[in-house]
Design an enzyme around this catalytic site. Structure first.
Site, PDB file in Angstrom:
ATOM      1  N   ARG A  61       0.826  -1.200   0.000  1.00  0.00           N
ATOM      2  CA  ARG A  61       0.000   0.000   0.000  1.00  0.00           C
ATOM      3  C   ARG A  61       0.868   1.261   0.000  1.00  0.00           C
ATOM      4  NH1 ARG A  61      -2.019   1.202   4.118  1.00  0.00           N
ATOM      5  NH2 ARG A  61      -1.034  -0.298   5.525  1.00  0.00           N
ATOM      6  N   LYS A 201      -8.696  -2.244   0.813  1.00  0.00           N
ATOM      7  CA  LYS A 201      -8.638  -1.369   1.974  1.00  0.00           C
ATOM      8  C   LYS A 201      -9.466  -0.099   1.784  1.00  0.00           C
ATOM      9  CE  LYS A 201      -6.290  -3.907   4.744  1.00  0.00           C
ATOM     10  NZ  LYS A 201      -7.028  -4.589   5.852  1.00  0.00           N
ATOM     11  N   HIS A 220     -10.449  -4.480  12.522  1.00  0.00           N
ATOM     12  CA  HIS A 220      -9.370  -5.093  11.748  1.00  0.00           C
ATOM     13  C   HIS A 220      -8.945  -6.337  12.502  1.00  0.00           C
ATOM     14  CE1 HIS A 220      -5.115  -4.741   9.816  1.00  0.00           C
ATOM     15  NE2 HIS A 220      -5.930  -5.441   9.052  1.00  0.00           N
ATOM     16  N   SER A 238       0.765  -7.200  12.021  1.00  0.00           N
ATOM     17  CA  SER A 238       1.550  -8.160  11.265  1.00  0.00           C
ATOM     18  C   SER A 238       2.617  -8.806  12.148  1.00  0.00           C
ATOM     19  CB  SER A 238       2.214  -7.460  10.073  1.00  0.00           C
ATOM     20  OG  SER A 238       2.992  -8.356   9.335  1.00  0.00           O
ATOM     21  N   LYS A 242      -1.958 -13.570  14.088  1.00  0.00           N
ATOM     22  CA  LYS A 242      -3.410 -13.455  13.923  1.00  0.00           C
ATOM     23  C   LYS A 242      -3.957 -14.523  12.972  1.00  0.00           C
ATOM     24  CE  LYS A 242      -4.935 -10.188  11.324  1.00  0.00           C
ATOM     25  NZ  LYS A 242      -5.386  -8.915  10.707  1.00  0.00           N
ATOM     26  N   THR A 243      -3.344 -14.651  11.804  1.00  0.00           N
ATOM     27  CA  THR A 243      -3.817 -15.620  10.817  1.00  0.00           C
ATOM     28  C   THR A 243      -3.562 -17.041  11.286  1.00  0.00           C
ATOM     29  OG1 THR A 243      -3.465 -14.065   9.010  1.00  0.00           O
ATOM     30  CG2 THR A 243      -3.596 -16.386   8.433  1.00  0.00           C
ATOM     31  N   ASP A 257      -9.712 -11.049   8.223  1.00  0.00           N
ATOM     32  CA  ASP A 257      -9.083  -9.727   8.272  1.00  0.00           C
ATOM     33  C   ASP A 257      -9.998  -8.577   8.701  1.00  0.00           C
ATOM     34  OD1 ASP A 257      -6.639  -8.257   7.863  1.00  0.00           O
ATOM     35  OD2 ASP A 257      -7.550  -7.389   6.086  1.00  0.00           O
ATOM     36  N   ARG A 322       1.542 -12.265  -2.009  1.00  0.00           N
ATOM     37  CA  ARG A 322       0.174 -12.462  -1.532  1.00  0.00           C
ATOM     38  C   ARG A 322      -0.603 -13.432  -2.415  1.00  0.00           C
ATOM     39  NH1 ARG A 322      -1.855  -9.507   3.200  1.00  0.00           N
ATOM     40  NH2 ARG A 322      -0.333  -7.846   3.572  1.00  0.00           N
TER      41      ARG A 322
END
Length: 536
Positions: A61, A201, A220, A238, A242-243, A257, A322
């Site tokens: 981004r 986003k 988020h 990050s 979390k994932t 997400d 990604r």
């Protein structure tokens, strides 16, 4: 005008100002978009059928190139310390030039939905010049049934033209790259970047602006639920896990997400996932790995070998490789993207200072404090110039996407936690036995054991102590976990070195929170850590 694919007669392309384009491809299917992308040279098929693309110089981004229209409606609504302003005149000029630039190009349009809860969803029209961008956003948002397209009247329009080059003087921006957001009229213009995540986003930013006005909390976070209907929400920046921790084969994945929390419970904003793939392996993350071998998945900046097999260990293009795929590519994914009110909230942090315990129970005020703080830590080698642990505070665990002041989200979260009696936990997946370089990473089996006990409710019956510095409750003993690891000071070879490190981190917390003290009540301010000299 050449129209291909199902069209919405109620809300034509006039809503974008692009009525006189030469060719518009409406709501093409995955197969049609893959075919178009390959034919146009936008990407190539991998050996397993995914579409692999590269995004040029923008492999992430462009946060510094994102601007929000500042006018009478947004003047007092936007957190301008965190959002760059653009004048209405500059945005109008930008939109005019976007439309002019699009003329003569083949254009792909997708009509989609952001939000699995119909009462709080936003209908989105995405206009792109790349077929793969249309496929990307079709994977990421919720795809309405074909028969519903005729009745879908867009509320938001995104126009994404990577070949457009902004003029900073005319458009009031910083460089040739621009993400211009009119949040009142829900129009987003993306130019000068091919990175697909900007579209995703932009929808999240719009929902973060829109939903708090109706009492719905945008988050988020990832979310999952067990067979008994006990759902959990995972906040985390990050590198915090979390994932990994939310992808539990014993629980159903609601989403990975972005979610909302409203009157009826939690709901996914998206219809897909945008997973990091650097060093992805079948052994470590089999579900995500499996999606990279499915037709329709979009791989971004992944290096292929001579046989077109992805090399997920190759970060030569970027570490931010990604995969974008629809949620149903995950075997245990929720079919509805919805569930009731969460029973647990988990805030993940990777504390590289080795100070925080592996798990702590939070009161609603403590939860608000840590939510607004959004703490984690970078370690040496993760970024150029980082040679020792470095604290990172990203308010609400997602500051770049928060148009409103953090207190708007924090107050909503605290009220929802209190109203629904949600258990809140702070989980440290970082270091124990010393800071990064001296200690070791928290064993994943310890984190999973503590998390399992928190989510099944058994941890609530444990004996707790009050942490002398942070004031939150820390379990003294948990089955299957060594007691010593629950008390971080006792894991250090030199307890006085721990004290010095704790004092340092506490000062960082307090310094960071000064900016919020005028917008929260005394109970949240009282949740701030305070260094206490340890009794010997």
């Amino acid at each position: 005008m050449n129209e291909i694919g199902p069209r919405n007669p109620k809300a034509g392309i006039e809503t974008t100002g692009l009525a006189d384009l030469s060719s518009i491809r409406w709501n093409l299917s995955e197969a049609e978009l893959v075919e178009a992308a390959v034919r146009r040279g936008e990407g190539e098929l991998t050996a397993h059928g995914a579409l692999n693309v590269t995004t040029g110089k923008h492999t992430g981004r462009s946060a510094k190139d994102k601007f929000v229209v500042r006018d009478e409606a947004t003047e007092d609504a936007i957190w301008w310390d965190n959002n760059k302003p653009m004048t209405p005149a500059a945005f109008a000029a930008l939109r005019e030039d976007f439309i002019a630039h699009a003329r003569g190009k083949d254009i792909f349009v997708q009509d989609l939905i952001g939000g699995a809860d119909p009462a709080n969803a936003i209908k989105v029209r995405v206009v792109t010049e790349f077929a793969w961008h249309a496929l990307f956003i079709r994977n990421l948002l919720i795809r309405p049934a074909t028969e519903a397209l005729a009745d879908l009247v867009p509320e938001m329009t995104i126009i994404d033209l990577p070949s457009f080059r902004a003029d900073p003087e005319r458009h009031g921006c910083r460089t040739e790259t621009v993400i211009g957001c009119d949040l009142e009229n829900l129009v987003v213009l993306i130019g000068g970047t091919s990175y697909g995540g900007e579209m995703k986003k932009s929808v999240f930013t719009a929902l973060n602006y829109r939903l708090p006005k109706t009492g719905v909390m945008p988050m988020h976070c990832s979310a999952n639920v067990d067979d008994a209907g006990n759902s959990a929400v995972f906040f985390g920046l990050s590198g915090t896990g979390k994932t990994t921790l939310s992808a539990d084969p014993a629980r159903t994945l609601i989403g990975d997400d972005e979610h909302g929390w409203g009157e009826e419970g939690i709901f996914n904003f998206e219809g897909g996932c945008y997973a990091k793939t650097i060093r992805l392996s079948q052994d470590s993350e089999p579900e995500i790995f499996g999606t990279t071998r499915k037709f329709g998945t979009v791989l971004e900046n992944v290096v292929l070998d001579a046989n077109r097999v992805p090399d997920f260990d190759d970060g030569s293009l970027t570490e931010n490789t990604r995969a974008a795929y629809p949620l149903h590519y995950i075997p245990n994914a929720s079919a509805t993207g919805r569930d009731g009110h969460p029973t647990s909230i988990v805030m993940l942090t990777a504390d590289a200072f080795g100070v925080l315990p592996p798990i702590a129970r939070l009161t609603p005020s403590e939860a608000m404090y840590h939510f607004l703080s959004g703490y984690t830590a970078k370690v040496a080698g993760t970024e150029k110039g980082v040679t020792e642990p470095e604290a990172t505070f990203s308010t609400c665990f997602g500051a770049p996407f928060m148009p409103r002041h953090p207190s708007a989200y924090g107050n909503l979260l605290r009220d929802l936690i209190a109203r629904h009696g949600v258990d809140c936990w702070l989980v440290n997946t970082g270091w124990t036995g010393g800071a990064y370089g001296t200690g070791q990473r928290m064993p994943i089996k310890v984190t999973r054991r503590l998390l399992a006990a928190a989510l099944d409710g058994s941890l609530k019956s444990a004996q707790f102590r009050t942490d002398p510095h942070f004031g939150f409750a820390v379990p003294v003993s948990v089955d299957g976990v060594e007691d010593r690891i629950l008390d971080p000071r006792s894991t250090w070879a030199d307890p006085h070195a721990y004290d010095r490190q704790a004092k340092r981190l506490i000062e960082m917390f307090r310094e960071n929170f000064h900016r919020f003290e005028d917008s929260v009540d005394s109970s949240v301010i009282d949740a701030a850590p305070s260094f206490q000299i340890a009794a010997e």
